[in-house]
Design a protein around this motif. Structure first.
Motif, PDB file in Angstrom:
ATOM      1  N   GLY A  13      -2.609   1.943   0.863  1.00 33.65           N
ATOM      2  CA  GLY A  13      -1.216   1.512   0.956  1.00 33.65           C
ATOM      3  C   GLY A  13      -0.875   0.428  -0.047  1.00 33.65           C
ATOM      4  O   GLY A  13      -1.695   0.041  -0.887  1.00 33.65           O
ATOM      5  N   LEU A  14       0.370  -0.072   0.030  1.00 41.22           N
ATOM      6  CA  LEU A  14       0.859  -1.105  -0.877  1.00 41.22           C
ATOM      7  C   LEU A  14       1.323  -2.312  -0.078  1.00 41.22           C
ATOM      8  O   LEU A  14       1.612  -2.224   1.117  1.00 41.22           O
ATOM      9  N   ASP A  15       1.411  -3.445  -0.776  1.00 45.38           N
ATOM     10  CA  ASP A  15       2.121  -4.596  -0.237  1.00 45.38           C
ATOM     11  C   ASP A  15       3.611  -4.278  -0.383  1.00 45.38           C
ATOM     12  O   ASP A  15       4.197  -4.462  -1.453  1.00 45.38           O
ATOM     13  N   LEU A  16       4.210  -3.757   0.682  1.00 47.49           N
ATOM     14  CA  LEU A  16       5.584  -3.268   0.604  1.00 47.49           C
ATOM     15  C   LEU A  16       6.583  -4.375   0.296  1.00 47.49           C
ATOM     16  O   LEU A  16       7.591  -4.132  -0.380  1.00 47.49           O
ATOM     17  N   GLU A  17       6.311  -5.581   0.765  1.00 46.83           N
ATOM     18  CA  GLU A  17       7.218  -6.696   0.453  1.00 46.83           C
ATOM     19  C   GLU A  17       7.197  -6.996  -1.041  1.00 46.83           C
ATOM     20  O   GLU A  17       8.249  -7.222  -1.655  1.00 46.83           O
ATOM     21  N   ARG A  18       6.022  -7.008  -1.626  1.00 47.55           N
ATOM     22  CA  ARG A  18       5.916  -7.237  -3.069  1.00 47.55           C
ATOM     23  C   ARG A  18       6.570  -6.103  -3.842  1.00 47.55           C
ATOM     24  O   ARG A  18       7.274  -6.337  -4.844  1.00 47.55           O
ATOM     25  N   PHE A  19       6.348  -4.872  -3.404  1.00 43.37           N
ATOM     26  CA  PHE A  19       6.939  -3.713  -4.069  1.00 43.37           C
ATOM     27  C   PHE A  19       8.460  -3.795  -4.017  1.00 43.37           C
ATOM     28  O   PHE A  19       9.149  -3.581  -5.037  1.00 43.37           O
ATOM     29  N   ALA A  20       9.008  -4.116  -2.844  1.00 40.11           N
ATOM     30  CA  ALA A  20      10.467  -4.234  -2.703  1.00 40.11           C
ATOM     31  C   ALA A  20      11.018  -5.364  -3.549  1.00 40.11           C
ATOM     32  O   ALA A  20      12.107  -5.241  -4.150  1.00 40.11           O
ATOM     33  N   ARG A  21      10.281  -6.471  -3.632  1.00 39.62           N
ATOM     34  CA  ARG A  21      10.743  -7.615  -4.428  1.00 39.62           C
ATOM     35  C   ARG A  21      10.808  -7.256  -5.913  1.00 39.62           C
ATOM     36  O   ARG A  21      11.747  -7.650  -6.621  1.00 39.62           O
ATOM     37  N   LEU A  22       9.821  -6.510  -6.400  1.00 37.04           N
ATOM     38  CA  LEU A  22       9.844  -6.104  -7.806  1.00 37.04           C
ATOM     39  C   LEU A  22      11.033  -5.195  -8.096  1.00 37.04           C
ATOM     40  O   LEU A  22      11.707  -5.343  -9.128  1.00 37.04           O
ATOM     41  N   LEU A  23      11.310  -4.251  -7.194  1.00 32.66           N
ATOM     42  CA  LEU A  23      12.445  -3.353  -7.399  1.00 32.66           C
ATOM     43  C   LEU A  23      13.771  -4.100  -7.351  1.00 32.66           C
ATOM     44  O   LEU A  23      14.729  -3.726  -8.045  1.00 32.66           O
ATOM     45  N   ARG A  24      13.813  -5.162  -6.557  1.00 29.15           N
ATOM     46  CA  ARG A  24      15.045  -5.919  -6.405  1.00 29.15           C
ATOM     47  C   ARG A  24      15.266  -6.919  -7.541  1.00 29.15           C
ATOM     48  O   ARG A  24      16.387  -7.060  -8.052  1.00 29.15           O
ATOM     49  N   ALA A  39       3.416   4.374   4.913  1.00 25.45           N
ATOM     50  CA  ALA A  39       3.643   3.671   3.648  1.00 25.45           C
ATOM     51  C   ALA A  39       4.348   4.577   2.648  1.00 25.45           C
ATOM     52  O   ALA A  39       5.229   4.131   1.894  1.00 25.45           O
ATOM     53  N   ARG A  40       3.987   5.871   2.627  1.00 23.51           N
ATOM     54  CA  ARG A  40       4.625   6.804   1.703  1.00 23.51           C
ATOM     55  C   ARG A  40       6.115   6.939   2.026  1.00 23.51           C
ATOM     56  O   ARG A  40       6.960   6.965   1.124  1.00 23.51           O
ATOM     57  N   GLN A  41       6.428   7.007   3.304  1.00 27.31           N
ATOM     58  CA  GLN A  41       7.841   7.088   3.702  1.00 27.31           C
ATOM     59  C   GLN A  41       8.606   5.828   3.282  1.00 27.31           C
ATOM     60  O   GLN A  41       9.729   5.906   2.789  1.00 27.31           O
ATOM     61  N   ALA A  42       7.963   4.666   3.469  1.00 31.87           N
ATOM     62  CA  ALA A  42       8.627   3.406   3.115  1.00 31.87           C
ATOM     63  C   ALA A  42       8.838   3.294   1.610  1.00 31.87           C
ATOM     64  O   ALA A  42       9.894   2.832   1.148  1.00 31.87           O
ATOM     65  N   VAL A  43       7.846   3.704   0.819  1.00 30.86           N
ATOM     66  CA  VAL A  43       7.974   3.670  -0.639  1.00 30.86           C
ATOM     67  C   VAL A  43       9.113   4.571  -1.089  1.00 30.86           C
ATOM     68  O   VAL A  43       9.922   4.200  -1.959  1.00 30.86           O
ATOM     69  N   ALA A  44       9.204   5.777  -0.507  1.00 34.07           N
ATOM     70  CA  ALA A  44      10.273   6.701  -0.874  1.00 34.07           C
ATOM     71  C   ALA A  44      11.644   6.111  -0.548  1.00 34.07           C
ATOM     72  O   ALA A  44      12.593   6.234  -1.348  1.00 34.07           O
ATOM     73  N   ARG A  45      11.775   5.453   0.609  1.00 33.05           N
ATOM     74  CA  ARG A  45      13.060   4.844   0.971  1.00 33.05           C
ATOM     75  C   ARG A  45      13.446   3.752  -0.026  1.00 33.05           C
ATOM     76  O   ARG A  45      14.620   3.636  -0.418  1.00 33.05           O
ATOM     77  N   LEU A  46      12.479   2.942  -0.448  1.00 32.49           N
ATOM     78  CA  LEU A  46      12.770   1.872  -1.395  1.00 32.49           C
ATOM     79  C   LEU A  46      13.184   2.435  -2.760  1.00 32.49           C
ATOM     80  O   LEU A  46      14.106   1.910  -3.403  1.00 32.49           O
ATOM     81  N   LEU A  47      12.506   3.472  -3.203  1.00 28.79           N
ATOM     82  CA  LEU A  47      12.877   4.085  -4.478  1.00 28.79           C
ATOM     83  C   LEU A  47      14.298   4.640  -4.413  1.00 28.79           C
ATOM     84  O   LEU A  47      15.095   4.459  -5.353  1.00 28.79           O
ATOM     85  N   ASN A  48      14.626   5.324  -3.316  1.00 32.03           N
ATOM     86  CA  ASN A  48      15.967   5.874  -3.169  1.00 32.03           C
ATOM     87  C   ASN A  48      17.016   4.780  -3.056  1.00 32.03           C
ATOM     88  O   ASN A  48      18.114   4.871  -3.627  1.00 32.03           O
ATOM     89  N   GLN A  49      16.668   3.707  -2.343  1.00 30.64           N
ATOM     90  CA  GLN A  49      17.619   2.610  -2.137  1.00 30.64           C
ATOM     91  C   GLN A  49      17.978   1.931  -3.447  1.00 30.64           C
ATOM     92  O   GLN A  49      19.150   1.578  -3.681  1.00 30.64           O
ATOM     93  N   HIS A  50      17.014   1.747  -4.331  1.00 30.70           N
ATOM     94  CA  HIS A  50      17.249   1.026  -5.581  1.00 30.70           C
ATOM     95  C   HIS A  50      17.538   1.966  -6.756  1.00 30.70           C
ATOM     96  O   HIS A  50      17.710   1.487  -7.884  1.00 30.70           O
ATOM     97  N   GLY A  51      17.602   3.246  -6.512  1.00 26.34           N
ATOM     98  CA  GLY A  51      17.921   4.187  -7.575  1.00 26.34           C
ATOM     99  C   GLY A  51      16.882   4.241  -8.683  1.00 26.34           C
ATOM    100  O   GLY A  51      17.220   4.476  -9.849  1.00 26.34           O
ATOM    101  N   VAL A  52      15.614   4.039  -8.326  1.00 29.45           N
ATOM    102  CA  VAL A  52      14.532   4.028  -9.310  1.00 29.45           C
ATOM    103  C   VAL A  52      13.953   5.433  -9.436  1.00 29.45           C
ATOM    104  O   VAL A  52      13.711   6.117  -8.438  1.00 29.45           O
ATOM    105  N   TRP A  53      13.727   5.862 -10.675  1.00 30.80           N
ATOM    106  CA  TRP A  53      13.121   7.165 -10.931  1.00 30.80           C
ATOM    107  C   TRP A  53      11.641   7.147 -10.543  1.00 30.80           C
ATOM    108  O   TRP A  53      10.945   6.156 -10.748  1.00 30.80           O
ATOM    109  N   LEU A  54      11.190   8.263  -9.984  1.00 22.71           N
ATOM    110  CA  LEU A  54       9.773   8.437  -9.686  1.00 22.71           C
ATOM    111  C   LEU A  54       9.143   9.317 -10.756  1.00 22.71           C
ATOM    112  O   LEU A  54       9.574  10.460 -10.962  1.00 22.71           O
TER     113      LEU A  54
END
Length: 467
Positions: free
Chosen positions: A221-232, A257-272
């Protein structure tokens, strides 16, 4: 070896044969060579021809005659390894290609058998089936391969691909370079999970793209808080993540974790940019969805390589994308990739006839067997010195040195003993994982594995001052 007409050619052929035998012997060894009579029978030449070849080797100091015993070869010990001006990757590649080194660095996974014979057989059938028109068989091999790849990735009426969504390149590096040029990521950043393949990392580095690294956790998994902070907070437009299996870490991201990562990518409009190079190497495929099935398909790019599933006979890479058709098509046309039409058709037939799937089943079975043995041997020889776990797939094991020992100096010390490992910092652009290493199955005989692990164990004890 058939007896040649020329005696000069005969002794030179025997000489070359003996030189190859000597070069395959262990460095620093003193080994008995084949007798004159045995070698004459083996190579179908006269005893005098063998005697003359041995006399040349004796004159060069490669062999030494021992009365009533025969000839013995004294193989020189390895020369001290010379670092390449601090270039760790160059050192690794140089010594991993040496026949005199025991390589435990865990490189490319090898298939149980080559598909070359099968490919050549299909190509011969195609040549008989279709006449050559303008120097190329009909119908178009590229279209057939793109259609086969699109069908392979189609999951449902909602998750589908067409041939026009598939882009082909000569190899993985040229595919990624072309894709990044089309995306125009100037003044933006890319998020990647690490440890990550050094081949992929260095493509971003060469393209002068800022890379933000997010280390994988023990469970994948990932540190989701860190991942979200980078996207933001950072100008992130693209995230490169594994579809399923992350190598060399050897883990699969948990479903939550995969579901959470996908939601963050969609929320911030980041390409996968989904890395699908290793998903076929999962030992237990399971039923969990790939990451690409969870994100917005309008901001999705998927890449992989035919080499991973077909072998070195098909080194081509491919990209799937529903969007960016204009920029992608323009960049791929500018590169002018020309792939052999006949080979593309043959590979497409391998997929359509299910032969690739059979091939991959055999590969996974072999990897499972070897990984299990590698894991048990590492527990036996290194269980108190390294932290590691059985990977979910692939052909290598990611490990952490328990003692405060950096693996770059360890790597160079092991080179002096003829052993190659992969230091962990190779898998991060910012120099992380200095206490980690990647180990894999050696290319030589099975008995080389315990020997190599014992050498590594001894060196770790010396490094930690325990002996």
């Amino acid at each position: 070896m058939k007896a040649p007409h020329s005696s000069e050619f005969a002794y030179r052929a025997v000489y070359r044969y003996l030189v190859e035998l000597i070069e395959q012997m262990a460095p620093g060894s003193y080994s008995r060579m084949p007798s004159l009579r045995d070698l004459a029978q083996r190579l179908n030449v006269s005893i005098s021809t063998v005697q003359y070849a041995y006399s040349l080797l004796e004159h060069e100091g490669r062999v030494q005659p021992v009365p009533k015993s025969g000839y013995y070869a004294r193989v020189p010990a390895l020369e001290p390894a010379r670092p390449s001006a601090g270039d760790l990757l160059q050192d690794l590649q140089q010594h991993a290609n040496s026949a005199r080194m025991l390589v435990l660095s865990g490189g490319q996974e090898q298939a149980p058998q080559s598909l070359e014979a099968t490919l050549l057989g299909i190509e011969r059938q195609l040549l008989r089936q279709y006449p050559r028109l303008g120097g190329a068989p009909q119908p178009c091999g590229e279209l057939e391969l793109r259609t086969a790849l699109a069908a392979r990735y189609t999951r449902s009426a909602q998750l589908y691909w067409s041939a026009e969504d598939v882009y082909l390149a000569l190899d993985l590096r040229s595919l990624l370079e072309t894709t990044l040029a089309a995306l125009e990521l100037h003044n933006s950043a890319v998020v990647v999970t690490t440890p990550c393949s050094w081949r992929l990392l260095r493509v971003f580095q060469a393209a002068r793209i800022r890379v933000l690294e997010v280390p994988l956790q023990a469970d994948g998994g990932l540190d989701l808080e860190r991942f979200a902070r980078l996207l933001r907070d950072e100008p992130v437009r693209l995230a490169m993540l594994a579809s399923r299996l992350s190598l060399p870490h050897g883990s699969i991201m948990p479903e939550a974790a995969r579901q959470a990562v996908a939601r963050l990518l969609n929320q911030h409009g980041v390409w996968l940019l989904e890395n699908d190079l290793d998903s076929e190497l999962c030992l237990s495929p399971g039923s969990a969805a790939d990451l690409r099935e969870l994100v917005d398909p309008q901001r999705l790019l998927v890449f992989s390589s035919l080499e991973r599933s077909v072998g070195a006979e098909a080194p081509y890479a491919f990209l799937l994308s529903r969007q960016w058709h204009g920029p992608l098509l323009r960049q791929f046309l500018l590169r002018g990739f020309r792939l052999p039409p006949l080979r593309q058709q043959a590979v497409a037939r391998l997929y359509s006839k299910g032969r690739v799937d059979v091939h991959l089943e055999q590969l996974r079975a072999r990897l499972h067997e070897r990984l299990g043995l590698l894991y048990r041997q590492m527990q036996l020889y290194l269980g108190t010195q390294l932290e590691f776990q059985m990977p979910a797939g692939g052909g290598c094991i990611w490990a952490r040195v328990c003692a405060p020992v950096e693996t770059r100096p360890l790597f160079h010390r092991l080179l002096q003993q003829g052993l190659v490992i992969a230091p962990g910092e190779l898998f991060s652009l910012q120099g992380d994982f200095r206490q980690h290493l990647r180990l894999g199955w050696p290319a030589g005989p099975q008995g080389d594995l315990p020997y190599g692990l014992s050498v590594l164990s001894d060196e770790l004890r010396r490094s930690n001052g325990l002996n």
